[in-house]
Design a protein around this motif. Structure first.
Motif, mmCIF file in Angstrom:
data_model
loop_
_atom_site.group_PDB
_atom_site.id
_atom_site.type_symbol
_atom_site.label_atom_id
_atom_site.label_comp_id
_atom_site.label_asym_id
_atom_site.label_seq_id
_atom_site.Cartn_x
_atom_site.Cartn_y
_atom_site.Cartn_z
ATOM 1 N N GLU A 182 0.816 -1.208 0.000
ATOM 2 C CA GLU A 182 0.000 0.000 0.000
ATOM 3 C C GLU A 182 0.851 1.260 0.000
ATOM 4 O O GLU A 182 0.372 2.341 -0.336
ATOM 5 C CB GLU A 182 -0.935 -0.013 1.217
ATOM 6 C CG GLU A 182 -1.978 -1.119 1.170
ATOM 7 C CD GLU A 182 -2.962 -1.046 2.323
ATOM 8 O OE1 GLU A 182 -2.753 -0.198 3.212
ATOM 9 O OE2 GLU A 182 -3.920 -1.838 2.324
ATOM 10 N N ALA A 183 2.111 1.129 0.378
ATOM 11 C CA ALA A 183 3.025 2.276 0.408
ATOM 12 C C ALA A 183 3.839 2.393 -0.869
ATOM 13 O O ALA A 183 4.745 3.228 -0.941
ATOM 14 C CB ALA A 183 3.951 2.179 1.623
ATOM 15 N N VAL A 226 -0.952 4.137 -7.561
ATOM 16 C CA VAL A 226 -0.392 3.704 -6.278
ATOM 17 C C VAL A 226 -1.255 2.576 -5.732
ATOM 18 O O VAL A 226 -2.284 2.231 -6.292
ATOM 19 C CB VAL A 226 -0.339 4.880 -5.264
ATOM 20 C CG1 VAL A 226 0.623 5.943 -5.738
ATOM 21 C CG2 VAL A 226 -1.743 5.466 -5.057
ATOM 22 N N ARG A 227 -0.783 1.971 -4.651
ATOM 23 C CA ARG A 227 -1.552 0.940 -3.946
ATOM 24 C C ARG A 227 -1.912 -0.222 -4.883
ATOM 25 O O ARG A 227 -3.058 -0.649 -4.973
ATOM 26 C CB ARG A 227 -2.807 1.542 -3.311
ATOM 27 C CG ARG A 227 -2.521 2.656 -2.329
ATOM 28 C CD ARG A 227 -3.810 3.371 -1.933
ATOM 29 N NE ARG A 227 -4.653 2.507 -1.147
ATOM 30 C CZ ARG A 227 -4.644 2.453 0.183
ATOM 31 N NH1 ARG A 227 -3.808 3.225 0.854
ATOM 32 N NH2 ARG A 227 -5.442 1.652 0.835
ATOM 33 N N PHE A 228 -0.911 -0.739 -5.574
ATOM 34 C CA PHE A 228 -1.129 -1.895 -6.452
ATOM 35 C C PHE A 228 -1.468 -3.129 -5.611
ATOM 36 O O PHE A 228 -0.864 -3.375 -4.572
ATOM 37 C CB PHE A 228 0.125 -2.197 -7.264
ATOM 38 C CG PHE A 228 0.466 -1.153 -8.283
ATOM 39 C CD1 PHE A 228 -0.137 -1.155 -9.522
ATOM 40 C CD2 PHE A 228 1.398 -0.165 -8.006
ATOM 41 C CE1 PHE A 228 0.172 -0.199 -10.474
ATOM 42 C CE2 PHE A 228 1.711 0.790 -8.943
ATOM 43 C CZ PHE A 228 1.100 0.785 -10.188
ATOM 44 N N SER A 229 -2.418 -3.924 -6.108
ATOM 45 C CA SER A 229 -2.668 -5.239 -5.519
ATOM 46 C C SER A 229 -2.342 -6.357 -6.502
ATOM 47 O O SER A 229 -2.301 -7.523 -6.117
ATOM 48 C CB SER A 229 -4.136 -5.358 -5.083
ATOM 49 O OG SER A 229 -5.011 -5.163 -6.188
ATOM 50 N N TYR A 230 -2.066 -5.975 -7.777
ATOM 51 C CA TYR A 230 -1.760 -6.994 -8.791
ATOM 52 C C TYR A 230 -0.952 -6.338 -9.896
ATOM 53 O O TYR A 230 -1.279 -5.248 -10.380
ATOM 54 C CB TYR A 230 -3.057 -7.581 -9.354
ATOM 55 C CG TYR A 230 -2.858 -8.582 -10.486
ATOM 56 C CD1 TYR A 230 -2.640 -9.924 -10.212
ATOM 57 C CD2 TYR A 230 -2.886 -8.164 -11.818
ATOM 58 C CE1 TYR A 230 -2.454 -10.839 -11.241
ATOM 59 C CE2 TYR A 230 -2.712 -9.075 -12.843
ATOM 60 C CZ TYR A 230 -2.494 -10.413 -12.551
ATOM 61 O OH TYR A 230 -2.311 -11.313 -13.562
ATOM 62 N N LEU A 231 0.130 -6.996 -10.336
ATOM 63 C CA LEU A 231 0.930 -6.572 -11.493
ATOM 64 C C LEU A 231 1.261 -7.821 -12.308
ATOM 65 O O LEU A 231 1.623 -8.860 -11.757
ATOM 66 C CB LEU A 231 2.230 -5.891 -11.060
ATOM 67 C CG LEU A 231 2.194 -4.402 -10.702
ATOM 68 C CD1 LEU A 231 3.577 -3.937 -10.287
ATOM 69 C CD2 LEU A 231 1.681 -3.574 -11.854
ATOM 70 N N ASN A 232 1.153 -7.680 -13.639
ATOM 71 C CA ASN A 232 1.463 -8.809 -14.513
ATOM 72 C C ASN A 232 1.989 -8.274 -15.830
ATOM 73 O O ASN A 232 1.340 -7.456 -16.496
ATOM 74 C CB ASN A 232 0.216 -9.662 -14.749
ATOM 75 C CG ASN A 232 0.488 -10.841 -15.669
ATOM 76 O OD1 ASN A 232 1.610 -11.344 -15.719
ATOM 77 N ND2 ASN A 232 -0.534 -11.260 -16.402
ATOM 78 N N GLU A 233 3.180 -8.725 -16.223
ATOM 79 C CA GLU A 233 3.769 -8.312 -17.496
ATOM 80 C C GLU A 233 3.502 -9.399 -18.538
ATOM 81 O O GLU A 233 3.844 -10.570 -18.338
ATOM 82 C CB GLU A 233 5.274 -8.100 -17.328
ATOM 83 C CG GLU A 233 5.946 -7.550 -18.565
ATOM 84 C CD GLU A 233 7.421 -7.265 -18.338
ATOM 85 O OE1 GLU A 233 8.066 -6.669 -19.210
ATOM 86 O OE2 GLU A 233 7.933 -7.654 -17.265
ATOM 87 N N ASP A 234 2.855 -9.003 -19.657
ATOM 88 C CA ASP A 234 2.538 -10.000 -20.678
ATOM 89 C C ASP A 234 3.719 -10.199 -21.632
ATOM 90 O O ASP A 234 4.789 -9.597 -21.481
ATOM 91 C CB ASP A 234 1.255 -9.624 -21.428
ATOM 92 C CG ASP A 234 1.387 -8.329 -22.232
ATOM 93 O OD1 ASP A 234 2.535 -7.896 -22.492
ATOM 94 O OD2 ASP A 234 0.343 -7.760 -22.614
ATOM 95 N N ARG A 235 3.528 -11.039 -22.642
ATOM 96 C CA ARG A 235 4.610 -11.378 -23.565
ATOM 97 C C ARG A 235 5.095 -10.182 -24.371
ATOM 98 O O ARG A 235 6.237 -10.146 -24.813
ATOM 99 C CB ARG A 235 4.135 -12.484 -24.522
ATOM 100 C CG ARG A 235 3.887 -13.818 -23.849
ATOM 101 C CD ARG A 235 3.566 -14.886 -24.895
ATOM 102 N NE ARG A 235 2.370 -14.550 -25.655
ATOM 103 C CZ ARG A 235 1.143 -14.916 -25.321
ATOM 104 N NH1 ARG A 235 0.947 -15.626 -24.214
ATOM 105 N NH2 ARG A 235 0.115 -14.588 -26.070
ATOM 106 N N ASP A 236 4.223 -9.193 -24.568
ATOM 107 C CA ASP A 236 4.584 -8.024 -25.355
ATOM 108 C C ASP A 236 5.199 -6.910 -24.513
ATOM 109 O O ASP A 236 5.438 -5.814 -25.028
ATOM 110 C CB ASP A 236 3.343 -7.482 -26.084
ATOM 111 C CG ASP A 236 2.764 -8.505 -27.053
ATOM 112 O OD1 ASP A 236 3.571 -9.242 -27.663
ATOM 113 O OD2 ASP A 236 1.529 -8.550 -27.189
#
Length: 965
Positions: A522-523, A549-559
């Protein structure tokens, strides 16, 4: 001066580099249902229109319905009939067709809308026309179509009437041509003077035509309920032999509208809505099973945003068909969506109810998904490893092949699966109770067993370049796990929490971005510093992913695109050719608030196919389909109420053009409780618009942003005010403010007459003040005289008082002297009485001695002498002179006592009075007896008689009683 500010700020529901695309055929658009309880009108709705502000108007059984995006308003017809049609022309005039009545809605000076009938402008013989089924514009006239005739209206001219050859079933304005569908003659065109049959359309004679829609550059698409679809090229009518035509005949087409890029929406009686492309391919089939309230669609209307309003037999439905986001549904529902994947020509959806499958080629077909046997229950994860599909399930780990699933590990809870880079040929899985291991053997994955040495729930994890596994525990912190030389054991692990640079021990999520292990919190985003063996805030990623801010999910795709969920809202940082990122959020606004917190899922199959897990299933996003860019984001004040007098003095007025307020609204001072109602008519994201207000003349700053669409002020001082309101969408785009002026009149005590009265009162007050001062002076003088007189009299009274006191003192001294004398005389009297008693006693003793002497004396002369003495003494004792002397002396001392005694007890004899006198002197019975010359017994008898005559009891002491008299 009143200004209604309609801003032309774009609401970016698109990626700006791509033009508007075709309507999606995957999933179902977002559907918003309005029941009759919502709009408080009749069940059926027949027509729709949209004004320049974006407000929606509906022809309803109970009257004309108006929806501003926040509230509904019903306007009944004067004859209480149902409204069958509504039309809004270019200048914004609203025309309404009802039963045996037609006219337009007009605006009063305060913006209130009322119906003005034009029936009186129709020739009397043509006024009985039943329902007005359609309204359109032809050249400079408004055309009202009924079964029997068409009525042409132009402001300032009489209504012209065009009688139907047999019966007008429908009318259309297509490509500038006014065409009627006559029940016997078929398609007929009106050129402004007469009706004539249209060349090449004789085959439709006697057929009901539902719609005529422009197709291509010069063609017309003709739809009929019994014979399907036709194309008319201006000379020839040709049957359009596409599957949609046959299905529309089966489902009984009843209404149609043209969408962008030659797409068409058809409303049917039996099976809801069908959307068809320019080639006749069915893009969407949306019915009651897929979210509509009813399968019978009476009319279809496309608004300025390209979205659809379905006027149903039961209610109204709104569809965002122009959105790049659609929702994948099942007729019986999926439950919550946790994972999705496309593999071997199938699409798999993992939910809390089980694993569902459907052919990817038929994903847009109406058929339902099928649940794979044995997978009922919670699905946590889906991933493909070496072309084999893994399914993480509550029951364990499944390998899925087609529409069958095989359990290869019964260790509960398959959170996630990852093929190890540091140990090729091995795959680890996270479970409820630690890590499990799989090995690639003989062209398949084989279950090896548990990895010993670590028993925590292993849900969210990533592998770094060194081969260490980083795992986040939602309620503890971060673990780094190092496997042994053989991956079947944990050689060591290290635990990190807030003591190691992390901002908290809770809500931490491990993710891998740009080949870097990061921790979401959250910070902000934190990175691991191996040289310090601790975490620090990541300047690089926090700057890269600004402003989120305050990410709960990150995902990098193939591109290389970075997808995220933050505060239950989704977005993407799209990687551009110059290696920079473009931040996009607008296309994903329909998903806001729909994610499962802590279990967000984003699956990128390709740039055109992205799947999100939601609380109600799954959403599909296609970057090649974007919403139109023509929505105007504005705010409007729709009602202002003076609550104290229970009246609305401003109704928002005007259907599109700006309304000028010649002078501000004015009302009495005591009516100063004001409520404002406002709206921003954006229908795709209902409830997410925020408003900020300011009352100029009362506030000096804008209020905090709030989703409430009303504002109330009370106890306002008199003066001139301007109320301003602005709106903000979820992207932070602000509209220009709308405003309305009003005046709270001065109270009566601030009016000119009041000020004249105040001046007169002031002059009168000065006059009376002078009189009052003079009166006070005279009064003061009089009081001084009175006070002097009172002082003199008081002194005189004081002198008299002092004289009286002196006199009383003299009397007191005299009385004391008399009292002393009386006491002295009482003493003397008592002494005298005692002397008398003693004398008598002495004389009696002498008598006794003489008696003795006489008895012993032998001498007669001596005896005679003794006798003589004896008689003399006896006479002395019996003499009353002494008693008279005593009585006289007692009377002198106690004269008042004897008088009072005689007056009170008149029956007392002198002897009894004498006894009372002796008792008064406190002489006892023995002493009284000789004084009264009676025996003691005689005294007691006398006392008894006195007691009886006085009426006192034996308990009362007689002497005390006499002393108290």
């Amino acid at each position: 001066m009143f200004r209604r500010s309609i801003t032309v700020l774009q609401l970016f529901f698109l990626i700006s580099l791509v033009a508007v695309g075709e309507i999606k055929n995957i999933g179902t658009p977002y559907i918003r249902n309005f029941t009759k309880d919502d709009y408080r009108g009749g069940t059926q709705n027949w027509g729709a229109a949209q004004d320049g502000r974006g407000f929606m108007y509906f022809a309803n059984n109970d009257g004309l319905l108006v929806f501003d995006g926040e509230q509904w308003q019903l306007y009944p017809m004067p004859n209480r009939s149902m409204v069958r049609s509504v039309y809004i022309d270019g200048p914004g005039d609203i025309y309404v067709g009802a039963y045996n009545d037609l006219g337009k809605m007009v605006w009063s000076e305060n913006g209130q809308m009322t119906f003005r009938s034009m029936r009186d402008l129709i020739p009397e013989e043509n006024r009985n026309f039943d329902d007005v089924w359609h309204i359109c514009q032809f050249r400079d006239k408004i055309v009202f179509q009924t079964y029997d005739a068409a009525y042409f209206f132009r402001e300032g001219s009489p209504v012209a009437v065009l009688k139907a050859p047999s019966r007008f079933q429908n009318s259309f304005n297509v490509r500038g041509r006014l065409i009627f569908n006559d029940a016997e003659n078929g398609m007929m065109e009106y050129d402004g003077t007469a009706l004539s049959k249209i060349e090449g359309c004789a085959v439709l004679a006697g057929e009901e035509v539902i719609s005529l829609l422009a197709k291509g550059e010069d063609e017309i698409l003709v739809s009929t309920p019994d014979r399907g679809l036709f194309i008319y090229d201006g000379r020839e009518l040709m049957r359009w032999n596409v599957p949609a035509s046959r299905m529309l005949m089966r489902d009984q087409i009843f209404s149609a509208v043209r969408l962008h890029d030659d797409n068409y929406a058809f409303g049917t009686i039996l099976n809801g809505l069908m959307i068809v492309d320019s080639e006749g391919n069915i893009i969407q089939q949306i019915n009651k099973k897929r979210g509509l309230q009813d399968n019978t669609i009476l009319n279809v209307f496309a608004d300025r945003a390209g979205d659809l309003w379905l006027l149903l037999n039961k209610g109204i439905d709104y569809l965002t068909v122009n959105s790049p986001v659609t929702f994948i549904q099942n007729s019986e529902g999926f439950g919550a969506g946790y994972a999705s994947v496309i593999h071997d020509g199938n699409i798999y959806l993992g939910t809390n109810q089980g694993l569902y499958v459907k052919s990817w080629e038929r994903v847009g077909a109406e058929e339902d998904f099928r649940m794979i046997e044995g997978t009922d229950g919670q699905v946590w994860h889906l991933s493909i490893h070496r072309d084999i599909l893994f399914c993480g399930h509550n029951k364990g780990t499944f390998i899925v092949e087609g529409d069958r699933a095989r359990l290869i590990s019964d260790i509960p809870g398959g959170w996630k699966y990852h093929e190890l880079n540091s140990h090729p040929g091995y795959l680890v899985g996270g479970t409820f109770s630690g890590i499990i291991l799989f090995r690639w053997m003989e062209g398949s994955w084989k279950f090896v067993g548990r990895i010993e040495g670590f028993g925590e729930s292993f849900r969210v994890f990533e592998e770094d370049e060194a081969g260490d596994l980083w795992m986040s525990h939602g309620f503890k912190g971060i673990f780094r796990i190092r496997l042994g030389s053989r991956p079947d054991t944990v050689s060591s692990y290290r635990f990190y929490n807030s003591d190691d640079g992390l901002p908290s021990d809770y809500n931490l999520v491990i993710s891998r971005i740009r080949d870097k292990i990061v921790v979401l919190s959250e910070a902000g985003i934190f990175e691991y510093r191996p040289e310090e063996d601790r975490f620090t805030s990541s300047l690089r990623f926090n700057r890269l992913l600004t402003p989120v801010v305050r990410f709960s999910y990150l995902n990098e795709d193939r591109d290389g695109n970075i997808w995220y969920v933050s505060e239950n809202r989704a977005g993407v940082f799209r990687l551009l050719e110059d290696s920079t990122y473009k931040h996009l959020t607008a296309p994903f606004l329909p998903l806001s608030g729909k994610f499962i917190r802590g279990f967000e899922s984003v699956y990128s199959y390709s740039s055109d196919h992205l799947f999100f897990g939601t609380e109600d299933g799954f959403a599909h996003y296609s970057s090649g389909h974007h919403a139109s860019d023509n929505q105007e984001f504005s705010v409007h004040i729709v009602k202002v109420e003076a609550l104290h007098q229970d009246t609305v003095f401003y109704f928002g007025g005007g259907s599109g053009s700006e309304q000028v307020q010649e002078s501000p609204y004015s009302f009495k001072f005591h009516n100063n409780v004001i409520r404002f109602t406002f709206t921003s008519p954006i229908y795709a994201n209902a409830g997410n618009t925020e408003y900020s207000c300011m009352l100029e003349g009362f506030d000096d700053r804008w209020s905090a942003w709030d989703r409430s669409y009303t504002k109330e002020f009370s106890n306002l001082p008199d003066g001139r005010y301007t109320f301003r309101v602005k709106a903000r969408d979820m992207l932070g785009t602000e509209s220009l403010p709308a405003e309305v002026e009003f005046v709270i009149e001065h109270p009566w005590y601030k009016s000119p007459a009041a000020y004249v009265g105040y001046l007169i009162a002031l002059l009168g007050f000065v006059f009376f003040l002078a009189r009052f001062i003079n009166w006070r002076i005279e009064l003061s003088k009089r009081r001084e005289r009175i006070n002097s007189q009172r002082l003199y009299e008081a002194k005189e009274q004081e002198y008299i008082r002092q004289a009286l006191e002196a006199e009383r003192e003299i009397i007191r001294i005299r009385n004391e002297k008399l009292r002393a004398e009386m006491i002295q005389r009482d003493k003397e009297l008592a002494i005298e009485a005692m002397n008398l008693v003693k004398k008598n006693e002495f004389l009696n003793s002498l008598k006794e001695d003489l008696t003795i002497l006489k008895s012993i004396c032998r001498d007669d002369s001596t005896g005679s002498r003794i006798s003589d003495l004896y008689y003399r003494i006896t006479r002395e004792v019996d003499s009353n002179k002494q008693m008279e002397v005593f009585t006289r002396a007692f009377d002198e001392v106690h004269e008042e006592f004897l008088d009072r005694l005689k007056a009170r007890y008149p029956t007392l004899t002198p002897t009894e009075l004498r006894l009372c006198a002796f008792l008064k002197m406190n002489i006892n019975t023995k002493e009284i007896a000789p004084l009264m010359n009676i025996s003691v017994r005689g005294v007691e008898i006398c006392r008894y008689r006195v007691r009886k005559k006085m009426g006192i009891s034996r308990e009362t002491n007689l002497t005390t009683h006499i002393l108290n008299l």
